[in-house]
Design an enzyme around this catalytic site. Structure first.
Site, PDB file in Angstrom:
ATOM      1  N   GLY A  50       0.842  -1.205   0.000  1.00 54.70           N
ATOM      2  CA  GLY A  50       0.000   0.000   0.000  1.00 54.70           C
ATOM      3  C   GLY A  50       0.873   1.249   0.000  1.00 54.70           C
ATOM      4  O   GLY A  50       2.080   1.170   0.261  1.00 54.70           O
ATOM      5  N   VAL A  71      -1.663  -6.420   9.851  1.00 57.20           N
ATOM      6  CA  VAL A  71      -2.911  -7.009  10.375  1.00 57.20           C
ATOM      7  C   VAL A  71      -2.740  -8.448  10.858  1.00 57.20           C
ATOM      8  O   VAL A  71      -3.696  -9.046  11.357  1.00 57.20           O
ATOM      9  CB  VAL A  71      -4.102  -6.932   9.377  1.00 57.20           C
ATOM     10  CG1 VAL A  71      -4.473  -5.499   9.090  1.00 57.20           C
ATOM     11  CG2 VAL A  71      -3.838  -7.693   8.097  1.00 57.20           C
ATOM     12  N   TYR A 159      -0.318 -17.431  -2.680  1.00 54.83           N
ATOM     13  CA  TYR A 159      -1.483 -16.532  -2.729  1.00 54.83           C
ATOM     14  C   TYR A 159      -2.774 -17.350  -2.798  1.00 54.83           C
ATOM     15  O   TYR A 159      -3.707 -17.133  -2.024  1.00 54.83           O
ATOM     16  CB  TYR A 159      -1.349 -15.628  -3.945  1.00 54.83           C
ATOM     17  CG  TYR A 159      -2.432 -14.580  -4.096  1.00 54.83           C
ATOM     18  CD1 TYR A 159      -2.617 -13.595  -3.138  1.00 54.83           C
ATOM     19  CD2 TYR A 159      -3.250 -14.557  -5.226  1.00 54.83           C
ATOM     20  CE1 TYR A 159      -3.589 -12.615  -3.293  1.00 54.83           C
ATOM     21  CE2 TYR A 159      -4.220 -13.576  -5.392  1.00 54.83           C
ATOM     22  CZ  TYR A 159      -4.396 -12.608  -4.427  1.00 54.83           C
ATOM     23  OH  TYR A 159      -5.354 -11.642  -4.585  1.00 54.83           O
TER      24      TYR A 159
END
Ligand code: UDP
Length: 324
Positions: A50, A71, A159
């Site tokens: 980000g 997170v 992923y």
């Protein structure tokens, strides 16, 4: 049928949303959308993929708060939360190849923490899953009840399996703890705020075309993708959160085209003269991908509105104002 099933607590006061990955490409578009809908928004992001630039226009906005945090660590917030939108994850094949362990951790431990936050607050939770859970699909187009064809030990496994685990974890919290949960499977999405060098095909081709460099087609370019403009995607995701449906819903644009045709379209729209050059196809690169969006149409009364030319024009215009 499109139900507007808002979290009951929020009918009389301002809703509070937490967006993990809120400084990312899609997370930051969601933050803007929620603020425009009147939510108070807390964005959490460790800024691995980000960028502060995506949210810097919100500094001074009293309805917005940014917390720089990973997170996968325990999430403590003193506010009463109504909605948790779990967007955090590296999402481009190059990013997750460089960050395989962080990708697995945010999909597993990060999803666990975000679900815990939702449970503690009796908040509604939405997981951003992915078309990658279908792997190199043997069913075309992909419906939500297709179970996928994933190579667990290939370069994309970190992923794909993280997101598959995240879906299982989300359903476990729903079944075991009665958390109100939603799962969106996002197909290829593009638009302003993608990172120029994130490796994905849209910024790669647009950057090359704007610089007048050759366009790098992987393989023969016969593999297909279907590209959804970011504002359409965010609208679909918002409607899903406000629905009462807990099983996965594909959100994407079903207009399928080959990567070769896509490259030609971008060269034409930039007015550039880049030649096309061919490079090796990455390992496990899916050959075809196109969402079946019947479920989203029926349940959410949603379908994409921005066609590829229009979306690419907006995207190219944005990229042309960035340092390329
Ligand atoms: N691709 C390409 N040239 C590039 C980058 C990507 O031909 O410079 C191809 C890639 O091999 C894949 C498609 O474009 O078939 C979409 O790739 P992307 O990385 O955007 O995401 P994916 O859909 O594979 O997750």
């Amino acid at each position: 049928m499109h139900t507007n099933n808002e979290n009951t607590d929020t009918k009389s006061r301002q809703p509070v949303s937490v967006v993990t990955g809120g400084a990312g490409f899609l997370g930051s578009h969601l933050v803007d959308y929620l603020l425009a809908k009147g939510h108070k928004v807390i964005a959490i992001d460790n800024l691995v993929t980000g960028r502060v630039e995506n949210i810097s226009h919100l500094s001074g906005n009293e309805n917005f708060k940014f917390i720089k945090q990973d997170v996968t660590q325990y999430l403590f917030l003193s506010e009463k939360i109504d909605y948790v939108w779990h967007f955090a994850s590296p999402a481009s094949p190059i990013d997750y190849a460089e960050l395989p362990i962080q990708t697995l951790k945010v999909g597993s431990l990060g999803t666990h923490k975000a679900l815990g936050l939702a449970m503690r607050n009796k908040a509604r939770f939405l997981l951003t899953s992915t078309s990658e859970i279908y792997g190199d699909p043997l069913q075309h187009p992909q419906t939500e009840d297709y179970w996928g064809n994933v190579n667990t030990v290939g370069p994309r496994g970190c992923y794909d399996e993280a997101k598959r685990f995240a879906e299982a974890m989300t359903m476990a919290y729903h079944r075991e703890h009665q958390v109100e949960t939603r799962i969106v499977r996002i197909f290829n999405t593009y638009g302003p705020r993608m990172r120029l060098r994130d490796g994905r095909v849209v910024p790669a081709f647009v950057g090359q075309a704007l610089r007048g460099e050759p366009i790098t087609i992987y393989g023969t370019g016969s593999q297909t993708r279907s590209f959804c403009y970011c504002s359409d995607l965010i609208e679909g995701i918002y409607r899903l959160m406000m629905s009462d449906y807990c099983y996965p819903v594909n959100i994407g644009n079903p207009t399928e085209l080959t990567i070769l045709d896509f490259a030609k379209e971008i060269v034409a729209l930039t007015g550039g003269r880049s030649e096309l050059i061919y490079k090796d196809l990455p390992v496990d690169d899916p050959k075809r991908r196109k969402p079946d969006i019947t479920r989203a149409k029926t349940l959410l009364n949603w379908e994409p509105k921005v066609d590829l030319k229009e979306g690419l024009k907006r995207t190219i215009e944005w990229f042309s104002k960035q340092p390329i």
